[in-house]
Design an enzyme around this catalytic site. Structure first.
Site, mmCIF file in Angstrom:
data_model
loop_
_atom_site.group_PDB
_atom_site.id
_atom_site.type_symbol
_atom_site.label_atom_id
_atom_site.label_comp_id
_atom_site.label_asym_id
_atom_site.label_seq_id
_atom_site.Cartn_x
_atom_site.Cartn_y
_atom_site.Cartn_z
ATOM 1 N N GLN A 464 0.850 -1.188 0.000
ATOM 2 C CA GLN A 464 0.000 0.000 0.000
ATOM 3 C C GLN A 464 0.880 1.230 0.000
ATOM 4 O OE1 GLN A 464 -2.577 0.880 3.522
ATOM 5 N NE2 GLN A 464 -4.186 0.128 2.179
ATOM 6 N N SER A 467 0.933 6.241 2.871
ATOM 7 C CA SER A 467 1.572 7.177 3.804
ATOM 8 C C SER A 467 2.738 7.905 3.150
ATOM 9 C CB SER A 467 2.068 6.428 5.042
ATOM 10 O OG SER A 467 0.990 5.890 5.764
ATOM 11 N N GLU A 583 -11.548 -4.750 6.567
ATOM 12 C CA GLU A 583 -10.945 -4.984 7.879
ATOM 13 C C GLU A 583 -11.965 -4.866 9.003
ATOM 14 O OE1 GLU A 583 -7.919 -1.862 7.596
ATOM 15 O OE2 GLU A 583 -6.430 -3.458 7.650
ATOM 16 N N SER A 711 -2.967 6.360 14.514
ATOM 17 C CA SER A 711 -2.358 6.329 15.841
ATOM 18 C C SER A 711 -3.430 6.451 16.921
ATOM 19 C CB SER A 711 -1.355 7.473 15.985
ATOM 20 O OG SER A 711 -2.033 8.717 16.002
ATOM 21 N N GLU A 713 -3.659 8.649 19.090
ATOM 22 C CA GLU A 713 -4.102 10.043 19.161
ATOM 23 C C GLU A 713 -5.147 10.339 18.089
ATOM 24 O OE1 GLU A 713 -0.631 9.345 21.372
ATOM 25 O OE2 GLU A 713 -0.938 8.997 19.230
#
Length: 730
Positions: A464, A467, A583, A711, A713
């Protein structure tokens, strides 16, 4: 995962909850509750009650906790259930069920045998009301299940705590002098004294959960309504994350209380164990969270009129009733034994998966070392994936014409994940599953014909390319570009990072900006990128665990034809996000990793010694492991409920981020304790070295889980925005 699931009429429970909430919104009396039948929920039908309705009793007491109501609801419910069936106590039972006589229930350590009977010593402090009509004492003894004594105290035997002695300001706290009060032995109820004791703990936890839930809502409303520096207080991220953590705690506690209630309602074998884990999880956490709510409210939280401290005081009292109980070494081991299959799964398919794994799994997988390290291991993994497809295990959800199964059921992928984890076998590559899903939904016929069959043979591995160094969790901020030329081809430029398996993948699914004037989600397109393309460079990134899992990928003049575009040009955000749907239930299987980690931790702590004693036997270690075991149970319970709601079309907002937080952060804490035990007590005996190696791998991999896929956060931001509707900081 579900513990002895039962058919639950969710609509009836919702109606009961709404009814109880309406009742407690006013100023009800105990008689009011009796008139509408809310005090008969633990009394057998033959004695005039509603039966063993634990879920319903839990619901009513939770609403009492929300309202911080002072009526002795739980004590009266339990006392009525205990005296039912005793003809000589019929008048007392009638009074309890009708709300004319308040009752109390107390787990007491001072029950002693006296001749042929039992007596009580000392004093008991209970939440109740004057005059106290009946106090049921429960304790260990009798026939192994416990002993029940009915105390009917005179007015002179009961006093009320007052002033500084009274912590709980929401209910009367009564002191009963047991040395003078008459006590009558009671036969164990049909459900057993042990179950009655566990329900007492359950109701105390449900009461606390109600108080915590209402307080979290109250604090959230306060922070949304108050401003500082020209912004709502709830728009500051530090406060948003504190509110999110409160919501996660409420969600996890709700799931665990519900699991314990279901187990007790059905008298399931694991009911006592689940109840103990519920107590361990909630008692101290709820008190700390409510204490923290005072801080979140600032000065107003420190005033008597603001109700937050009253909720905290009530939770402290409840924690004394449902005080945490350590699980001993054998209880911890027993709690992890056996299989807990997911509710609603196909047993025949599970058996088939286990058979294929037993016969064909190539090797034990290491956490954090998923990519092959040698040519032989790569060949074995490709063959393994082919075997899973050939046996109808992987790709079952695909359309039949592309190799899917007409017998596919929604939770088949979850079953596969669970069984692979249990067997420690290599699990499917997430990026391959995402690519397959995207091609099936958005790919052209030519793309499907070229790529899908070779995915099924293990020939094509995918990665993938999402990012980027400047846009890690902010996927909409990608800057890598694809520029179209006059001949219709595209030229790619930019850098991708954290590309899992990119060094042995044949293709990458890339998200690139095709409209240079666009911003954020607009102007993005998905491309299929051959990983051996001229102009594409792969540079390995070694993880902190020493594995080659990730890569930097540089795109410098890579040329692709229009046949490499997936979906519509400019619609790449929708195309890329669709793959994440595949997923949906995988975290349901991943929570089993927590139980495997705990099993390894128990093995290591039981093998190493300190001062001639196994470290596992030390109270402080048992306390830490019991807490971690309770976190695993809460995560498991929440994920089970999440899956059941999703299948029923009742999934709430941001449930997946809550599940991810519960699982990944508990994974890190469990693995970290394991490594601390290992390093403090080296060398580890030979029979525990395999477990020690797995704990080390898990610890060095655990931070990947709290970062990748969003994440912790970012998960908190999502929960704050979508679930709690907190205001933006802009």
């Amino acid at each position: 995962m579900s513990d002895n699931p039962v058919a639950i009429d969710r609509d009836e429970l919702r109606l009961l909850r709404a009814t109880a909430r309406e009742v407690f919104t006013g100023t009800p009396t105990l008689a009011t509750l009796g008139e509408v039948g809310l005090l008969s929920l633990l009394t057998p039908e033959e004695s005039g009650g509603a039966g063993w309705r634990v879920l319903e009793a839990c619901t009513v007491v939770r609403e009492a906790g929300r309202a911080l109501d002072g009526l002795p609801v739980g004590g009266t419910l339990l006392a009525a259930g205990a005296v039912a069936g005793h003809e000589e106590q019929q008048a007392l039972l009638d009074g309890l069920l009708g709300g004319k006589i308040p009752g109390a229930f107390h787990e007491h350590q001072g029950l002693v045998r006296s001749g042929d009977g039992w007596t009580a010593t000392g004093a008991a402090v209970v939440s109740g009301a004057m005059p106290l009509g009946g106090l049921v004492l429960a304790g260990e003894g009798g026939d192994g299940d416990g002993q029940l004594l009915l105390v009917t105290p005179e007015a002179r035997d009961v006093s009320a705590l007052a002033g500084d002695d009274r912590l709980d300001t929401t209910r009367d706290e009564l002191v009963v002098d047991l040395s003078r009060a008459a006590a009558t032995p009671l036969r164990a109820p049909a459900v057993g004294t042990r179950n009655l004791l566990d329900v007492a703990a359950l109701l105390a936890c449900a009461d606390t959960l109600g108080a915590l839930e209402a307080t979290a809502e109250r604090v959230r409303e306060y922070l949304i309504g108050r401003s500082a520096f020209g912004r709502p207080l709830a728009s500051f991220q530090v406060l948003q994350h504190r509110l999110t953590d409160l919501e996660v705690l409420v969600a996890a506690a709700d799931a665990l209380v519900h699991r314990a209630a279901v187990a007790l309602a059905t008298s399931a074998p694991q009911a006592h164990r689940v109840t103990r884990l519920m107590r361990a999880f909630l008692a101290d956490r709820a008190v700390a969270a409510l204490d923290d709510c005072i801080q979140l409210c600032g000065g107003i939280g420190f005033t008597w009129e603001w109700p937050v401290h009253h909720a905290m005081r009530r939770a402290v009292r409840n924690a004394a009733v449902a005080r945490p109980q350590l699980l001993g070494p054998e209880s911890l081991r027993a709690s992890l034994e056996g299989s807990r299959p997911s509710a609603g799964t196909n047993d025949d398919f599970r058996a088939h998966v286990r058979d294929v794994i037993t016969r064909h799994a190539p090797f034990d997988a290491r956490e954090g070392h998923r990519a092959p390290k040698t040519a032989e291991q790569e060949a074995a993994m490709r063959s393994w994936y082919k075997t899973l497809y050939d046996n109808g295990i992987l790709g079952r959800s695909w359309p039949v014409e592309w190799g899917g199964s007409p017998e596919h059921q929604p939770l088949d992928e979850l079953v596969l994940t669970e069984e692979l984890i249990r067997a420690r076998a290599p699990r499917p590559i997430d990026q391959v599953l995402l690519a397959s899903h995207t091609l099936l939904r958005y790919g052209t016929d030519e793309q499907r014909e070229r790529y899908l069959p070779r995915i099924r043979t293990g020939e094509y591995i995918w990665c993938q390319l999402f990012s980027e160094p400047g846009a890690g969790s902010d996927l909409a901020g990608v800057t890598s570009r694809a520029t179209v030329r006059e001949d219709g081809t595209w030229v790619l430029s930019g850098q991708k990072t954290w590309t899992t398996d990119g060094h042995w993948a044949q293709f990458g699914m890339a998200l690139l900006r095709t409209d240079p004037a666009s911003e954020r989600h607009a102007g993005l397109t998905v491309f299929i990128v051959p990983m051996d393309s001229p102009g594409l460079e792969i540079r390995p990134m070694t993880t902190m665990g020493g594995a080659h899992e990730f890569n930097d990928v540089f795109l410098d003049g890579v040329v692709l034809g229009p046949e490499h575009v997936v979906g519509e040009i400019g619609q790449g955000w929708s195309v890329s996000m669709s793959g994440l749907e595949s997923e949906r239930f995988t975290v349901g299987g991943n929570v089993l990793l927590l139980e495997q980690l705990l099993a390894d931790l128990i093995t290591v702590a039981g093998a190493v010694e300190d001062g001639g004693e196994p470290v596992l036997h030390r109270p402080e270690m048992l306390e830490r492991i019991t807490q971690l075991r309770s976190e695993a149970e809460a995560a498991n319970a929440y994920v089970t409920g999440h899956i059941e709601r999703a299948l029923a079309g009742e999934e709430g907002e941001a449930e997946a981020p809550i599940a991810k937080l519960l699982y990944t952060e508990a994974y890190n804490r469990t693995a970290r304790l394991g490594v601390q035990v290992i390093t403090r007590h080296q060398p580890v005996p030979e029979d525990a070295q395999a477990a020690a190696h797995r704990l080390t791998d898990a610890y060095l991999w655990s931070r990947s889980l709290t970062i990748s896929g969003g994440s912790s956060e970012v998960m908190r931001n999502i929960i704050g925005k979508r679930r709690l509707r907190l205001p933006s900081g802009r």
